[in-house]
Design an enzyme around this catalytic site. Structure first.
Site, PDB file in Angstrom:
ATOM      1  N   SER A   9      89.759  53.780  72.168  1.00 43.62           N
ATOM      2  CA  SER A   9      90.365  52.576  72.536  1.00 43.62           C
ATOM      3  C   SER A   9      90.459  51.981  74.039  1.00 43.62           C
ATOM      4  CB  SER A   9      92.036  52.474  71.985  1.00 43.62           C
ATOM      5  OG  SER A   9      92.591  53.710  72.748  1.00 43.62           O
ATOM      6  N   CYS A  41      84.040  49.840  65.124  1.00 49.68           N
ATOM      7  CA  CYS A  41      84.469  49.172  66.606  1.00 49.68           C
ATOM      8  C   CYS A  41      83.554  47.807  66.514  1.00 49.68           C
ATOM      9  CB  CYS A  41      83.767  49.922  67.694  1.00 49.68           C
ATOM     10  SG  CYS A  41      82.268  50.374  67.493  1.00 49.68           S
ATOM     11  N   THR A  76      93.235  54.065  75.817  1.00 44.24           N
ATOM     12  CA  THR A  76      92.899  55.630  76.423  1.00 44.24           C
ATOM     13  C   THR A  76      91.819  55.652  77.237  1.00 44.24           C
ATOM     14  OG1 THR A  76      93.197  56.139  73.969  1.00 44.24           O
ATOM     15  CG2 THR A  76      92.433  57.665  75.266  1.00 44.24           C
ATOM     16  N   LYS A 133      85.809  67.373  72.473  1.00 38.02           N
ATOM     17  CA  LYS A 133      87.235  67.109  71.832  1.00 38.02           C
ATOM     18  C   LYS A 133      87.111  66.305  70.784  1.00 38.02           C
ATOM     19  CE  LYS A 133      90.923  65.365  71.946  1.00 38.02           C
ATOM     20  NZ  LYS A 133      91.405  64.891  70.523  1.00 38.02           N
ATOM     21  N   PRO A 134      87.366  66.807  69.576  1.00 39.43           N
ATOM     22  CA  PRO A 134      87.428  65.829  68.433  1.00 39.43           C
ATOM     23  C   PRO A 134      88.508  65.070  68.391  1.00 39.43           C
ATOM     24  CG  PRO A 134      87.541  68.069  67.663  1.00 39.43           C
ATOM     25  CD  PRO A 134      87.428  68.008  69.158  1.00 39.43           C
ATOM     26  N   SER A 135      88.454  64.063  67.470  1.00 39.51           N
ATOM     27  CA  SER A 135      89.864  63.353  67.101  1.00 39.51           C
ATOM     28  C   SER A 135      90.776  64.334  66.375  1.00 39.51           C
ATOM     29  CB  SER A 135      89.643  62.134  66.476  1.00 39.51           C
ATOM     30  OG  SER A 135      90.899  61.633  65.841  1.00 39.51           O
ATOM     31  N   GLU A 136      92.201  64.263  66.688  1.00 35.99           N
ATOM     32  CA  GLU A 136      93.068  65.112  66.037  1.00 35.99           C
ATOM     33  C   GLU A 136      93.275  64.822  64.617  1.00 35.99           C
ATOM     34  OE1 GLU A 136      93.394  63.116  68.613  1.00 35.99           O
ATOM     35  OE2 GLU A 136      95.237  62.117  68.794  1.00 35.99           O
ATOM     36  N   PRO A 148      86.372  59.474  68.785  1.00 38.71           N
ATOM     37  CA  PRO A 148      87.108  58.931  67.840  1.00 38.71           C
ATOM     38  C   PRO A 148      87.090  59.318  66.446  1.00 38.71           C
ATOM     39  CG  PRO A 148      85.420  57.468  68.199  1.00 38.71           C
ATOM     40  CD  PRO A 148      85.109  58.645  69.034  1.00 38.71           C
ATOM     41  N   TRP A 149      87.938  58.793  65.620  1.00 37.23           N
ATOM     42  CA  TRP A 149      87.907  59.342  64.334  1.00 37.23           C
ATOM     43  C   TRP A 149      87.087  58.533  63.275  1.00 37.23           C
ATOM     44  CZ3 TRP A 149      89.660  55.227  61.123  1.00 37.23           C
ATOM     45  CH2 TRP A 149      90.435  54.319  62.090  1.00 37.23           C
ATOM     46  N   GLU A 162      92.364  43.840  69.038  1.00 34.97           N
ATOM     47  CA  GLU A 162      91.647  44.362  67.894  1.00 34.97           C
ATOM     48  C   GLU A 162      92.627  44.558  66.575  1.00 34.97           C
ATOM     49  OE1 GLU A 162      90.150  48.547  68.994  1.00 34.97           O
ATOM     50  OE2 GLU A 162      88.129  48.059  68.066  1.00 34.97           O
ATOM     51  N   GLU A 167      83.153  53.993  75.810  1.00 32.03           N
ATOM     52  CA  GLU A 167      82.492  52.976  74.534  1.00 32.03           C
ATOM     53  C   GLU A 167      83.948  52.622  74.249  1.00 32.03           C
ATOM     54  OE1 GLU A 167      79.571  52.263  73.925  1.00 32.03           O
ATOM     55  OE2 GLU A 167      78.224  53.590  75.123  1.00 32.03           O
TER      56      GLU A 167
HETATM   57  P1  NAD Z   1      91.896  56.553  70.496  1.00 31.24           P
HETATM   58  O1  NAD Z   1      91.387  56.003  71.894  1.00 31.24           O
HETATM   59  O2  NAD Z   1      93.169  56.801  70.069  1.00 31.24           O
HETATM   60  O3  NAD Z   1      91.322  58.272  70.732  1.00 31.24           O
HETATM   61  C1  NAD Z   1      89.850  58.423  71.011  1.00 31.24           C
HETATM   62  C2  NAD Z   1      89.918  59.925  71.597  1.00 31.24           C
HETATM   63  O4  NAD Z   1      90.504  60.238  72.707  1.00 31.24           O
HETATM   64  C3  NAD Z   1      90.624  61.045  70.426  1.00 31.24           C
HETATM   65  O5  NAD Z   1      89.760  62.085  70.534  1.00 31.24           O
HETATM   66  C4  NAD Z   1      91.936  61.254  71.075  1.00 31.24           C
HETATM   67  O6  NAD Z   1      92.590  62.449  70.899  1.00 31.24           O
HETATM   68  C5  NAD Z   1      91.533  61.167  72.654  1.00 31.24           C
HETATM   69  N1  NAD Z   1      92.708  60.876  73.470  1.00 31.24           N
HETATM   70  C6  NAD Z   1      93.644  60.194  73.274  1.00 31.24           C
HETATM   71  N2  NAD Z   1      94.459  59.847  74.483  1.00 31.24           N
HETATM   72  C7  NAD Z   1      93.714  60.654  75.278  1.00 31.24           C
HETATM   73  C8  NAD Z   1      94.164  60.826  76.686  1.00 31.24           C
HETATM   74  N3  NAD Z   1      95.351  60.367  77.568  1.00 31.24           N
HETATM   75  N4  NAD Z   1      93.056  61.537  77.415  1.00 31.24           N
HETATM   76  C9  NAD Z   1      92.130  62.083  76.915  1.00 31.24           C
HETATM   77  N5  NAD Z   1      91.678  61.981  75.568  1.00 31.24           N
HETATM   78  C10 NAD Z   1      92.603  61.173  74.729  1.00 31.24           C
HETATM   79  O7  NAD Z   1      90.852  55.930  69.565  1.00 31.24           O
HETATM   80  P2  NAD Z   1      90.784  56.235  68.122  1.00 31.24           P
HETATM   81  O8  NAD Z   1      91.971  55.328  67.510  1.00 31.24           O
HETATM   82  O9  NAD Z   1      90.492  57.339  67.879  1.00 31.24           O
HETATM   83  O10 NAD Z   1      89.420  55.264  67.837  1.00 31.24           O
HETATM   84  C11 NAD Z   1      89.564  53.880  67.530  1.00 31.24           C
HETATM   85  C12 NAD Z   1      89.257  52.950  68.948  1.00 31.24           C
HETATM   86  O11 NAD Z   1      87.692  53.442  69.259  1.00 31.24           O
HETATM   87  C13 NAD Z   1      89.026  51.775  68.563  1.00 31.24           C
HETATM   88  O12 NAD Z   1      89.526  50.818  69.671  1.00 31.24           O
HETATM   89  C14 NAD Z   1      87.530  51.581  68.345  1.00 31.24           C
HETATM   90  O13 NAD Z   1      87.109  50.089  68.685  1.00 31.24           O
HETATM   91  C15 NAD Z   1      87.125  52.499  69.162  1.00 31.24           C
HETATM   92  N6  NAD Z   1      85.681  52.663  69.135  1.00 31.24           N
HETATM   93  C16 NAD Z   1      84.611  52.139  70.031  1.00 31.24           C
HETATM   94  C17 NAD Z   1      83.475  52.418  69.795  1.00 31.24           C
HETATM   95  C18 NAD Z   1      82.292  51.901  70.705  1.00 31.24           C
HETATM   96  O14 NAD Z   1      81.217  52.419  70.519  1.00 31.24           O
HETATM   97  N7  NAD Z   1      82.602  51.064  71.547  1.00 31.24           N
HETATM   98  C19 NAD Z   1      82.963  53.086  68.633  1.00 31.24           C
HETATM   99  C20 NAD Z   1      83.945  53.602  67.443  1.00 31.24           C
HETATM  100  C21 NAD Z   1      85.316  53.398  67.828  1.00 31.24           C
END
Ligand code: NAD
Length: 491
Positions: free
Chosen positions: A224, A283, A227, A171-174, A146-147, A382, A245
């Site tokens: 999230s 998170c 996802t 695959k880093p966050s976009e 995630p980002w 959240e 996670e």
């Molecule tokens: P996100 O789920 O939108 O994206 C996370 C990653 O998944 C990104 O790299 C994104 O490009 C990728 N992704 C999105 N759709 C996908 C798909 N269909 N298939 C495969 N990969 C896909 O989350 P975010 O907005 O980047 O991060 C915020 C979220 O992360 C919050 O819900 C936060 O609570 C959670 N988070 C959890 C922890 C933990 O340790 N539990 C830590 C940090 C963040």
């Protein structure tokens, strides 16, 4: 435009389009990365699969040396990386220095843990047998990041995955690919080509291509719940090992003794830090604050005073406490939750507005919200933004019941000096991490992860390494004699 990293080379791969990376404090486009395709994921996985055949045979002590070198190289560039993180993610530079420290030290930690790891001997099941368990790497680990902590959360996967002998496609966050690409450029040049690969791109494209790929047996994902559910639905029929996670809605409880023991000033400071670090985009942000009725009003007012004095601005300025949110649509989501709560009777004591002094950037004044209840979205889903909703409670039983009234189970915090309450809290609250009087601290040696809808993955500690091993139990009869319990029966 930056490039992806595949098989030891920087490349634009097959990408025909670019993704713009924006500085959330200024809204300026700071760079572009390729919009990675299924074909790029294919190249990266194939490079990682080839590299795995020799990487898994590298002796653990030698891999440890290489991982220590990764850590040393990151440390050498810590200021540059902290700067880049600030520019692409927005949190204050001082927080990013911390992130880089935790990132490189994670490589030191798993270098050591990995070199001591192998398996175990068991009491034999038969006098002629030797029984033992070996731990083996899975192969290619797909790491989706995630980002909000782009390097830290990457290191929590990458370091144990490599220490265990896996190769990796990241695959880093976009939104935040630049720090990952720079990290790879700085720190991984001495590893054999293909051991670490980075494909930039969108989740539903490059991300899903990685999840679906038949040569990727393990997906380590932080992000999230939505996802995570999507990934799980793709991975389940393929029986992939999933390490998830996901999101949280962490409670923070101030115990009845706080006013007389810890004191209001410390409690106010702790709550503000726990809820507003990284603009509330953690998170484990404390997103629900429970305070005894006896000092609820006093605490809420003092917290509002404190929060009202926090300084917003560009994270590169040393004079600020709180940076912008990552993007406007995340800010709008927070505004929607606050407005809905107000519609049901909640009251804003401070903040919640876009600061007029900062017209550029996705800033939102940190808010303190009172008169909230569990029917409101802001106490159930959240928020991931700079809001501290505070709710009163009558007695500690009710505080525990409220803390547990959530579908998430990541972390939970308690402020108290009463040991009996501490014991009740850690025994009765369902969450993967419990913090007493020091919210949101990390410790490499212990596991981090969640329960319930947060997913069951664990990072850090021995548990974080074990996620990247498959285990095999070997039953070895050294004599190879005929056994009386074989066919035919009765003889
Ligand atoms: P996100 O789920 O939108 O994206 C996370 C990653 O998944 C990104 O790299 C994104 O490009 C990728 N992704 C999105 N759709 C996908 C798909 N269909 N298939 C495969 N990969 C896909 O989350 P975010 O907005 O980047 O991060 C915020 C979220 O992360 C919050 O819900 C936060 O609570 C959670 N988070 C959890 C922890 C933990 O340790 N539990 C830590 C940090 C963040």
């Amino acid at each position: 435009m930056k490039q992806m990293f595949i098989n030891g080379n920087f490349t634009s791969g097959r990408a025909k389009e670019a993704i713009q990376v924006i500085n959330p404090a200024t809204e300026d486009i700071i760079d572009e990365v390729p919009r990675g395709t299924t074909a790029d994921v294919e190249s990266a996985v194939s490079a990682a699969a080839n590299a795995f055949e020799s990487w898994k045979r590298v002796p653990a002590w030698e891999r440890a040396g290489m991982l220590h070198e990764v850590a040393a190289k990151i440390k050498k560039h810590e200021d540059e990386l902290a700067h880049l993180l600030t520019v692409e993610e927005g949190k204050p530079y001082v927080e990013n220095k911390e992130e880089v420290f935790w990132t490189y030290d994670t490589f030191h930690y798993y270098a050591e843990l990995g070199r001591h790891e192998r398996g175990r001997f068991l009491p034999p099941g038969d006098p002629d047998q030797i029984n033992f368990v070996i731990k083996e790497p899975y192969g290619v680990a797909g790491c989706i990041i995630p980002w909000n902590y782009p390097l830290l959360l990457l290191s929590w996967k990458l370091a144990p995955a490599l220490a265990a002998g896996n190769t990796v496609v990241i695959k880093p966050s976009e939104y935040t690919p630049l720090s990952t690409l720079r990290l790879v450029e700085i720190a991984f040049g001495h590893l054999p080509p293909g051991v670490v690969n980075v494909v930039t791109g969108y989740g539903p494209e490059a991300g899903e291509a990685l999840v679906e790929h038949p040569q990727v047996p393990l997906i380590a994902f932080t992000g999230s719940v939505k996802t995570g559910q999507r990934i799980a639905s793709i991975a389940a029929p393929l029986m992939k090992k999933l390490h998830l996670e996901l999101g949280g809605k962490d409670p923070m409880v101030l115990a009845p003794d706080v006013a007389d023991t810890i004191g209001m000033e410390t409690a106010v400071s702790a709550v503000a830090y726990a809820g507003l670090l990284n603009t509330g985009q953690v998170c484990t942000s404390s997103e629900r604050i429970y305070v005894p009725q006896t000092f609820y009003s006093r605490f809420s007012e003092e917290l509002a005073d404190f929060v009202g004095n926090l300084r917003l601005g560009n994270g590169l300025s040393p004079q600020i406490d709180i940076g912008p949110m990552l993007r406007n649509h995340f800010r709008e989501n927070v505004e929607r939750q606050v407005a809905e709560a107000q519609g049901y009777g909640a009251q804003l004591l401070v903040g919640g507005k876009r600061p007029s002094a900062l017209p550029q950037g996705f800033f939102l004044e940190p808010a303190v919200l009172v008169n909230v209840n569990h029917d409101m979205t802001i106490m159930r889903e959240e928020t991931f933004g700079p809001v501290l909703p505070i709710m009163p409670y009558k007695n500690f039983d009710e505080a525990i019941q409220l803390a547990n009234d959530t579908r998430f189970g990541l972390g939970a915090s308690l402020m108290t000096r009463d040991a009996r309450l501490v014991k009740r809290f850690y025994e009765e609250v369902k969450a993967g991490t419990i913090w007493i009087n020091d919210p949101l601290t990390d410790n490499f040696a212990g596991p981090f992860g969640g329960m319930k809808m947060t997913g069951g993955g664990r990072e850090l500690g021995q548990e974080g390494l074990d996620e990247f091993y498959e285990v095999k139990h070997i039953h070895w009869d050294v004599e190879g004699k005929l056994k009386e319990y074989w066919y035919p029966y009765g003889q």
